[in-house]
Design a protein around this motif. Structure first.
Motif, PDB file in Angstrom:
ATOM      1  N   SER A 181       0.723  -1.177  -0.044  1.00  6.60           N
ATOM      2  CA  SER A 181       0.103  -0.061   0.209  1.00  6.60           C
ATOM      3  C   SER A 181       1.093   1.314  -0.138  1.00  6.60           C
ATOM      4  O   SER A 181       0.766   2.156  -0.699  1.00  6.60           O
ATOM      5  N   ALA A 182       1.968   1.586   0.723  1.00 11.17           N
ATOM      6  CA  ALA A 182       2.795   2.453   0.862  1.00 11.17           C
ATOM      7  C   ALA A 182       3.392   2.684  -0.704  1.00 11.17           C
ATOM      8  O   ALA A 182       3.746   3.734  -0.914  1.00 11.17           O
ATOM      9  N   LEU A 183       4.118   1.520  -1.053  1.00 12.41           N
ATOM     10  CA  LEU A 183       4.608   1.919  -2.684  1.00 12.41           C
ATOM     11  C   LEU A 183       3.470   2.504  -3.493  1.00 12.41           C
ATOM     12  O   LEU A 183       4.019   3.015  -4.426  1.00 12.41           O
ATOM     13  N   SER A 184       2.230   1.903  -3.493  1.00 13.58           N
ATOM     14  CA  SER A 184       1.392   2.282  -4.475  1.00 13.58           C
ATOM     15  C   SER A 184       1.016   3.768  -4.025  1.00 13.58           C
ATOM     16  O   SER A 184       0.880   4.509  -5.220  1.00 13.58           O
ATOM     17  N   ASN A 185       0.931   4.175  -2.714  1.00 14.40           N
ATOM     18  CA  ASN A 185       1.029   5.710  -2.671  1.00 14.40           C
ATOM     19  C   ASN A 185       1.803   6.384  -2.928  1.00 14.40           C
ATOM     20  O   ASN A 185       1.774   7.666  -3.227  1.00 14.40           O
ATOM     21  N   LEU A 186       3.329   5.992  -3.328  1.00  9.49           N
ATOM     22  CA  LEU A 186       3.970   6.555  -3.820  1.00  9.49           C
ATOM     23  C   LEU A 186       4.441   6.719  -5.321  1.00  9.49           C
ATOM     24  O   LEU A 186       5.118   7.188  -5.771  1.00  9.49           O
ATOM     25  N   GLY A 187       3.516   5.818  -5.734  1.00  9.09           N
ATOM     26  CA  GLY A 187       3.341   6.183  -7.180  1.00  9.09           C
ATOM     27  C   GLY A 187       3.645   4.813  -8.019  1.00  9.09           C
ATOM     28  O   GLY A 187       3.559   4.810  -9.471  1.00  9.09           O
ATOM     29  N   TYR A 188       4.299   3.856  -7.281  1.00  9.41           N
ATOM     30  CA  TYR A 188       4.832   2.757  -7.998  1.00  9.41           C
ATOM     31  C   TYR A 188       3.412   1.828  -8.495  1.00  9.41           C
ATOM     32  O   TYR A 188       2.524   1.759  -8.049  1.00  9.41           O
ATOM     33  N   ALA A 207      10.855  -9.537   8.816  1.00 12.71           N
ATOM     34  CA  ALA A 207      10.874  -8.203   8.525  1.00 12.71           C
ATOM     35  C   ALA A 207       9.394  -7.687   8.929  1.00 12.71           C
ATOM     36  O   ALA A 207       8.333  -8.230   8.444  1.00 12.71           O
ATOM     37  N   GLY A 208       9.114  -6.476   9.729  1.00  9.59           N
ATOM     38  CA  GLY A 208       8.155  -5.602   9.786  1.00  9.59           C
ATOM     39  C   GLY A 208       7.885  -4.826   8.484  1.00  9.59           C
ATOM     40  O   GLY A 208       8.589  -4.816   7.421  1.00  9.59           O
ATOM     41  N   GLU A 209       6.619  -4.212   8.646  1.00  8.85           N
ATOM     42  CA  GLU A 209       6.322  -3.306   7.507  1.00  8.85           C
ATOM     43  C   GLU A 209       7.293  -2.460   6.982  1.00  8.85           C
ATOM     44  O   GLU A 209       7.763  -2.026   5.781  1.00  8.85           O
ATOM     45  N   ALA A 210       7.634  -1.711   8.060  1.00 11.78           N
ATOM     46  CA  ALA A 210       8.817  -0.510   7.650  1.00 11.78           C
ATOM     47  C   ALA A 210      10.071  -0.965   7.113  1.00 11.78           C
ATOM     48  O   ALA A 210      10.554  -0.461   6.151  1.00 11.78           O
ATOM     49  N   GLU A 211      10.505  -2.030   7.446  1.00 13.24           N
ATOM     50  CA  GLU A 211      11.647  -2.701   7.080  1.00 13.24           C
ATOM     51  C   GLU A 211      11.409  -3.314   5.521  1.00 13.24           C
ATOM     52  O   GLU A 211      12.335  -3.075   4.757  1.00 13.24           O
ATOM     53  N   LEU A 212      10.195  -3.864   5.373  1.00  9.83           N
ATOM     54  CA  LEU A 212      10.077  -4.047   3.951  1.00  9.83           C
ATOM     55  C   LEU A 212      10.080  -3.058   3.081  1.00  9.83           C
ATOM     56  O   LEU A 212      10.578  -3.085   1.924  1.00  9.83           O
ATOM     57  N   ILE A 213       9.381  -2.086   3.421  1.00  7.88           N
ATOM     58  CA  ILE A 213       9.231  -0.722   2.696  1.00  7.88           C
ATOM     59  C   ILE A 213      10.812  -0.126   2.309  1.00  7.88           C
ATOM     60  O   ILE A 213      10.822  -0.020   1.159  1.00  7.88           O
TER      61      ILE A 213
END
Length: 224
Positions: A181-188, A207-213
């Motif tokens: 979801s975070a990457l999609s919000n960044l335009g990927y 890994a947690g969410e932040a580390e995966l991002i």
């Protein structure tokens, strides 16, 4: 259509269980991973189900989460793939593993499942690659079936305890869904984001969410 069962586990076989729901016994076929995570005979259980009805067959298949159920549905939509092959793939990889393999185009991982040949594995990856982002995103919104509601619907002489939690796999799915979801919000785009998250999750399984991002962003960064 029967989408979920909550009751008492009456019997276990190699590939299926019998669940008593208010005096009615339902035979439910499951993957090896799901079978291993289910509670013992006589204990409370709650499980998502998919029902297959044909002229000569009526059968229930059980899953610990909606993500696992959705992958089963999608796998069975591929030409040449039936419920038996789908459960074999889910047994070998689990829903998170299937998400990673499909997103990365890793048909070799799919081929490792019992009864899956190279042509079938390649067809599965090609047919479902565009579906991987949507299923991976489900991981952040669904709850495990084994954390289901109190068993008020089960009428038994003795009080029924709440279902035992299944082996936890939701955290990894939720982290991947959040990163996606975070990457999609960044335009990927969905496919490139899903591939990056899947690759990051494969190399960093805890890994947690932040580390995966962070890991996915490194993979998506321009080379050179």
């Amino acid at each position: 259509m029967i989408g979920k069962l909550t009751g008492r586990l009456d019997y276990r076989a190699a590939d299926h269980v019998l669940i008593d729901v208010r005096g009615v016994g339902y035979i439910v076929y499951c993957s090896d991973r799901t079978m291993a995570a289910l509670p013992g005979v006589g204990e409370a259980v709650s499980i998502y189900t998919d029902m297959v009805v044909r002229e000569d067959l009526m059968q229930l298949y059980g899953f610990l989460s909606l993500v696992e159920k959705e992958w089963h549905r999608l796998l069975c939509s591929v030409q040449g793939v039936g419920a038996k092959v789908s459960l074999a793939i889910l047994s070998a990889l689990g829903p998170d593993g299937v998400s990673r393999a499909i997103a990365l185009g890793d048909w070799g991982a799919v081929k490792a499942a019992k009864g899956v040949g190279p042509k079938t594995a390649q067809r599965i990856v090609l047919d479902l690659k565009d579906k991987a982002p949507g299923v991976m995103a489900m991981g952040g919104t669904v709850t495990e079936a084994m954390d289901g509601p109190d068993l008020e619907v089960v009428e038994l002489a003795e009080p029924v305890p709440a279902p035992k939690p299944a082996t936890r796999r939701a955290s990894g799915s939720a982290a991947s869904a959040g990163a996606l979801s975070a990457l999609s919000n960044l335009g990927y785009g969905p496919s490139e984001a899903a591939s990056a998250v899947a690759e990051a999750a494969a190399s960093l399984p805890d890994a947690g969410e932040a580390e995966l991002i962070r890991a996915a962003l490194k993979l998506l960064a321009p080379k050179g």
